[in-house]
Design an enzyme around this catalytic site. Structure first.
Site, PDB file in Angstrom:
ATOM      1  N   ILE A  58       8.044  -2.030  -6.397  1.00 53.52           N
ATOM      2  CA  ILE A  58       7.020  -1.335  -7.184  1.00 53.52           C
ATOM      3  C   ILE A  58       6.710  -0.018  -6.506  1.00 53.52           C
ATOM      4  CG2 ILE A  58       4.616  -1.413  -7.990  1.00 53.52           C
ATOM      5  CD1 ILE A  58       4.844  -4.462  -8.017  1.00 53.52           C
TER       6      ILE A  58
ATOM      7  N   ALA B 290       4.849   2.757  -2.238  1.00 56.47           N
ATOM      8  CA  ALA B 290       5.831   1.837  -2.824  1.00 56.47           C
ATOM      9  C   ALA B 290       5.993   0.650  -1.892  1.00 56.47           C
ATOM     10  CB  ALA B 290       7.162   2.536  -3.047  1.00 56.47           C
ATOM     11  N   LYS B 291       6.518  -0.437  -2.419  1.00 52.78           N
ATOM     12  CA  LYS B 291       6.785  -1.611  -1.585  1.00 52.78           C
ATOM     13  C   LYS B 291       7.790  -2.504  -2.300  1.00 52.78           C
ATOM     14  CE  LYS B 291       5.179  -3.104   2.468  1.00 52.78           C
ATOM     15  NZ  LYS B 291       4.975  -2.231   3.632  1.00 52.78           N
ATOM     16  N   GLY B 292       8.618  -3.171  -1.514  1.00 55.25           N
ATOM     17  CA  GLY B 292       9.548  -4.152  -2.056  1.00 55.25           C
ATOM     18  C   GLY B 292       9.306  -5.504  -1.422  1.00 55.25           C
TER      19      GLY B 292
END
Length: 1054
Positions: A568, A619-621
């Site tokens: 995201i 952002a981050k995964g």
């Protein structure tokens, strides 16, 4: 023609010089198939068959991956790939078997010779069976076959004849399975329905070079009786026997010699051609994680051989899934082999033939469709819905069907979330909705119950996302051609059909989620043949605002064989890490699975708040490996699938990079995939020596910002650090935990990490903590001799141990999980732990019976350790708390400046100044790292002061948590306004800001004017805006006026 006559050729092809000989041959083969397959005459011009003909025979431009026609041109001689074993003692054994069968008296004496002869001579069982089995086992099998014939006779139906023979070696050396089998059909009942899946589970899944099995399976040439058409399918599984030590290699090029890594039995049976073919496959597999697939046409026959190579353990349940696949195309296998090699390679070889009088497309076309869809099976071998997007919709529904709905919104509006009791009620209801509304099983039942609607939904998906037929590298597949026989419905028509066909509201919601999935997929690699996991870029419009108040800019969804994941981001250009979420057990995995998207959203939203000082948004995964899955392999597949959404898929699978760090591997993989201009910036925190990265843990980048908040508290309150007691989660083996130990000089009374708990009310021995932090080993390695009489060490594996207080610890893991609630200290610094470890339901555990908090000060180093409600509750009790998005932003600052170096330096400069030489950094590198550390300290200290001043100005009326969020939001909003303004166009102001925003070391090396020429204008504008916004807000606070900004902007050029 005359040359052909002179050579005595019976058939002569007369070329017209307009087409190649290969294309002439393919057209002849197609025309012959018109007769065999009963197609319309000259079907290559017929409207229903023309697309298939073009799919098979259109030429491909240079560089495009091989398609059906080219695969068919890989021809092999019509010779067996393995030597047929000849059992010299077969006749002697036959006589002994006949005598034993006769002696047992089960079969009438006059029938014995005929039954034994039928078994040995007419069934076509390979000699491997007779060589491996004893006389008594073969006798039992013959009697079992006879008994089954008698039973079928009593049912007056030859098709009821079922044979099910098996022998599993008790010592684990192998097994033999023999059962009745109809060619080209997947059995729904009887032994054939489960045999191959059992073989997968028992012998082929999770192999290692130390314990793996090879498999040979044959279809008998003859029928099992004069009245029954079934044949026997025989499986022979043997444990691999690799020579130790391996024989010396005969190669001089450094490549693997197949003879040095092969099983002894395989070497005895494989022909020279098979060895050469497998040798090439092994070399390709060694350099990739994805499957390598080759198709071979057998001269003089319609047989095709499909050979698939992959890394051991790269997939599971694959062997049995392949059978379902080729049966789908009305193909049957005469022989199948699974070979294992001691260098960690698995090769499957299938000998495939078309069923007589098949109604399926010809094998010349269907074989490469099998190859393409085998790539999908490799990603999802146990897809319960088989070869369409249903599995993806199934997983999507698991995450997004369990939403809270209007009833929850009404309740939320009625209750007061600032009231801890009300907040706890809402939290519990939310959790129950997520856990109990829709389960994996209930969603699967809906899919099976509405198969026709699911098919229409898949047609809807394919019509949107199937690559255009003009794309020469991705011609329409046979399954797509079949889809065109179904009239596609518009979204509105499909929704109306679903609404009218499904009476159950719950079923309707599941099917609606499939339609939502279809409508919001922007890009996917689903139809790309070179994938190792499935990826989807989704438009986030479907996310309900009640649960996700800030809409992401973009989100991606990844599904692999052994993992699932999300990514995201909140701006187009965004930055943030990837969290691999490991699960301790099945129950924990189930919880992690339900909460994965919410965790990812929370991490990305927090990242968005903490990225306020840098040009990139947040952002981050997240990656959730299945239980027992290799997290490194999951990470690699996740990265490759994300790259499929950024770069056209042109390479099959993942190249290996040895033991490279994950971030190094991802950057190099992006480079190998063709990201020539941005591979250096694709990941950060890379190793310094190999790729010129700036590792956060090595230089304590994240910890530096956390420390500014701790030191700021000490300074504001006049505290001496050595007198302050502290508890920390996250041990000396982690980045934050180890650096917190190394940078501090307080009296640490407890350290809690994944391995256990070390505690001492008199303070844990500082020298011992430093020793562990430098070694980067867990707290369970703490030397207990360094504890006082009141101190203790509890490891997670401990049970029934007695603490100095007399308390009995029944289970070490349970003790560790709640340890942060039992201690009291001045300062609490969470440097590790799961999200929402402290929430509204358990925050009362941090308050004693008298209402006094366990900790006076909290600096949240770990992301999302506290929920927002828990933070507010503690601040109401006068705890001085600084939240994660303010305290731990040092890492993202470091990453942003690492990217800046990659963008600003030419390739030659980057190699000279950022890459280590002889293991040592350049003077430029050392100076640049110091600049980064100074920027981190400057930004963290400035934000601390801003929050402290605002809290004091409001006399504590507004909690610091809220001030922090408002500061971040105001700063991000101002940055966006500045990017859209013309302030950047003022050249003196731009240069003045850039000279301050870019580290001095970089400005001195490259020069400001050169930097402004090299950096993309969009990046310059973002960097300019972020610096101006953060420095203005930190100086004037969130309530700075227009007049304040006027004075501030006037001085930018100075």
């Amino acid at each position: 023609m005359l040359d052909g006559v002179r050579l005595g050729e019976f058939y002569i092809i007369c070329p017209d010089n307009e087409t190649s000989r290969d294309l002439d041959q393919l057209r002849i083969m197609w025309a012959a198939s018109d007769v065999v397959e009963r197609r319309p005459a000259l079907s290559r011009w017929h409207k229903d068959w023309k697309p298939l003909y073009e799919d098979a025979n259109l030429p491909r431009p240079n560089g495009v991956s091989r398609t059906i026609s080219e695969a068919s041109l890989q021809r092999v001689k019509n010779l067996p790939g393995y030597t047929t074993p000849v059992f010299k003692g077969k006749e002697e054994q036959r006589a002994k078997v006949q005598a034993e069968v006769a002696a047992k008296g089960f079969i009438a004496h006059e029938l014995v010779a005929n039954e034994v002869n039928w078994f040995y001579s007419h069934l076509g069982i390979d000699d491997t069976y007779f060589q491996n089995e004893s006389v008594s086992v073969i006798s039992d099998h013959i009697m079992a076959l006879f008994g089954a014939k008698v039973l079928a006779y009593t049912k007056h139906d030859p098709n009821k004849l079922v044979i099910d023979l098996e022998k599993i070696d008790e010592k684990g050396n192998g097994a033999t399975f023999i059962h009745t089998s109809r060619p080209g059909l997947t059995s729904k009942e009887g032994p054939g329905a489960t045999c191959e899946s059992r073989i997968d589970a028992l012998y082929l899944d999770n192999p290692t070079p130390a314990k793996c099995y090879r498999l040979e399976t044959y279809r008998s040439a003859g029928s099992i009786s004069a009245t029954a058409s079934q044949q026997l399918r025989c499986y022979f599984i043997t444990k691999c026997d690799f020579p130790s030590p391996p024989p010396p290699s005969t190669r001089t090029d450094g490549k693997t010699d197949i003879r040095t890594v092969s099983d002894r039995s395989f070497l005895e049976k494989a022909t020279e051609h098979t060895l050469q073919l497998y040798q090439e496959i092994i070399w390709q597999v060694e350099n990739r994680s994805g499957p390598v697939m080759e198709v071979f046409e057998v001269e003089g026959s319609r047989e095709r051989r499909l050979v698939i190579g992959y890394k051991m353990g790269g997939t599971s349940r694959f062997f049995s899934a392949l059978s379902n696949l080729y049966h789908y195309y009305q193909l049957y296998s005469a022989r199948k082999y699974v070979e294992q090699f001691s260098n960690g390679v698995t090769i499957i070889s299938l000998y495939l033939n078309p069923m007589p009088n098949s109604s399926a497309p010809p094998i010349e076309n269907s074989i490469v469709q099998v190859m393409k869809e085998a790539s999908l099976l490799y990603c999802l071998p146990d897809n319960p819905f088989f070869l369409d997007a249903s599995d993806c919709g199934w997983v999507f529904a698991q995450h997004f069907c369990n939403r809270l709905g209007s009833a929850y919104l009404q309740l939320k509006n009625t209750l007061d979330e600032s009231n801890p009791a009300h907040a706890e009620v809402l939290s519990n209801i939310k959790r129950r909705f997520r856990e109990e509304t829709f389960t994996r099983e209930s969603i699967a039942q809906v899919i099976h119950a509405h198969s026709e609607l699911i098919r229409l939904l898949y047609v809807n998906f394919a019509m949107i996302h199937y690559p255009a037929a003009t794309d020469a590298s991705l011609m329409p597949t046979l399954s797509y051609q079949r889809l065109q026989t179904t009239q596609p419905l518009s979204d509105a028509e499909l929704y109306d059909k679903i609404r009218r066909s499904v009476p159950s509201k719950q079923d309707l919601q599941v099917l609606e989620s499939f339609l939502i999935f279809n409508k919001h997929v922007l890009k996917t690699n689903f139809y790309q043949p070179t994938k190792v996991a499935l990826s989807f870029r989704l438009a986030p419009d479907f996310l309900p605002e009640i649960e996700y108040p800030k809409k992401p800019y973009g989100m991606s969804f990844v599904i692999g064989n052994e993992f699932r994941g999300f990514h995201i981001r909140f701006r187009d250009v965004a930055r943030g890490g990837i969290r691999i979420v490991m699960s301790r057990n099945k129950e924990n995995y189930s919880i992690n699975q339900r909460m994965l998207f919410d965790e990812n959203y929370g991490l990305a939203a927090t990242q968005s708040l903490k990225n306020k000082d840098i040009p990139e948004g947040g952002a981050k995964g997240t990656i959730l490996p299945s239980l027992g899955a290799n997290p490194r392999r999951c990470f690699e597949k996740y990265v490759d699938a994300i790259l499929d959404l950024l770069i056209p898929g042109q390479t099959p699978g993942i190249k290996e990079q040895g033991t490279a760090d994950m971030m190094d591997w991802a950057a190099m993989h992006a480079r190998d995939r063709g990201a020539d201009t941005w591979w250096k910036s694709f990941t950060t925190g890379k190793s310094a020596q190999r790729l010129g990265g700036v590792p956060h843990d090595t230089y304590g980048m994240t910890s530096l910002s956390i420390r500014q908040y701790v030191l700021g508290i000490y300074k504001q309150l006049g505290l001496r650090e050595k007198d302050v007691t502290k508890v920390q989660t996250g041990g000396p083996d982690g980045d934050l935990g180890s650096n917190e130990i190394l940078l501090s000089s307080d009296k640490t009374v407890a350290v809690i990490d994944g391995s256990g708990v070390a505690a001492d009310p008199h303070g844990l021995n500082r020298e011992e903590l430093i020793r562990l932090a430098k070694l980067r080993v867990p707290i369970s390695n703490f030397d207990k001799s360094k504890l006082s009489k009141d101190g203790y060490l509890v490891r997670i594996e401990d049970q029934d141990i007695k603490l100095p207080s007399g308390e009995i610890v029944l289970d070490g893991t349970d003790f560790r999980n709640g340890a942060h609630f039992r201690f009291k200290a001045d300062l609490f610094v969470p440097c590790g732990g799961r999200p929402e470890a402290v929430n509204i339901s358990n925050v009362a555990g941090l308050v004693d019976a008298e209402g006094k908090p366990h900790y006076k000060y909290i600096v949240e180093g770990a992301n999302l350790f506290f929920t927002q409600q828990a933070r507010m509750s503690l601040e109401k009790r006068k705890v001085i708390l600084f939240k994660d998005s303010s305290a731990n932003k040092g890492g993202v600052t470091s990453s942003s400046l690492e990217v800046l170096a990659g963008l600003a330096l030419s390739t030659e400069e980057y190699l000279d100044h950022m890459i280590f030489k002889d293991g040592k950094p350049s003077d430029f590198y050392k100076s640049y790292v110091k600049d980064i550390q100074s920027k981190i300290i400057e930004n963290a200290a400035a934000e601390f002061q801003c929050i402290w001043r605002e809290h004091a100005r409001l006399q504590g009326a507004k909690p610091r948590t809220q001030i922090s969020d408002e500061l971040s939001s105001t700063l991000n909003d101002l940055q966006a306004e500045l990017e859209a303004s013309d302030l950047f166009d003022n050249l003196p102001s731009r240069k003045g800001v850039m000279e301050k925003a870019i580290p001095k070391t970089l400005v001195d090396k490259v020069g400001l004017d050169t930097l402004l020429e090299r950096l993309p204008e969009s990046y310059q504008r973002a960097l300019f805006s972020s610096w101006v916004a953060s420095h203005f807000i930190y100086k004037y606070g969130v309530n700075g006026s227009n007049v304040d900004f006027f004075h501030f902007a006037r001085d930018l050029s100075r």
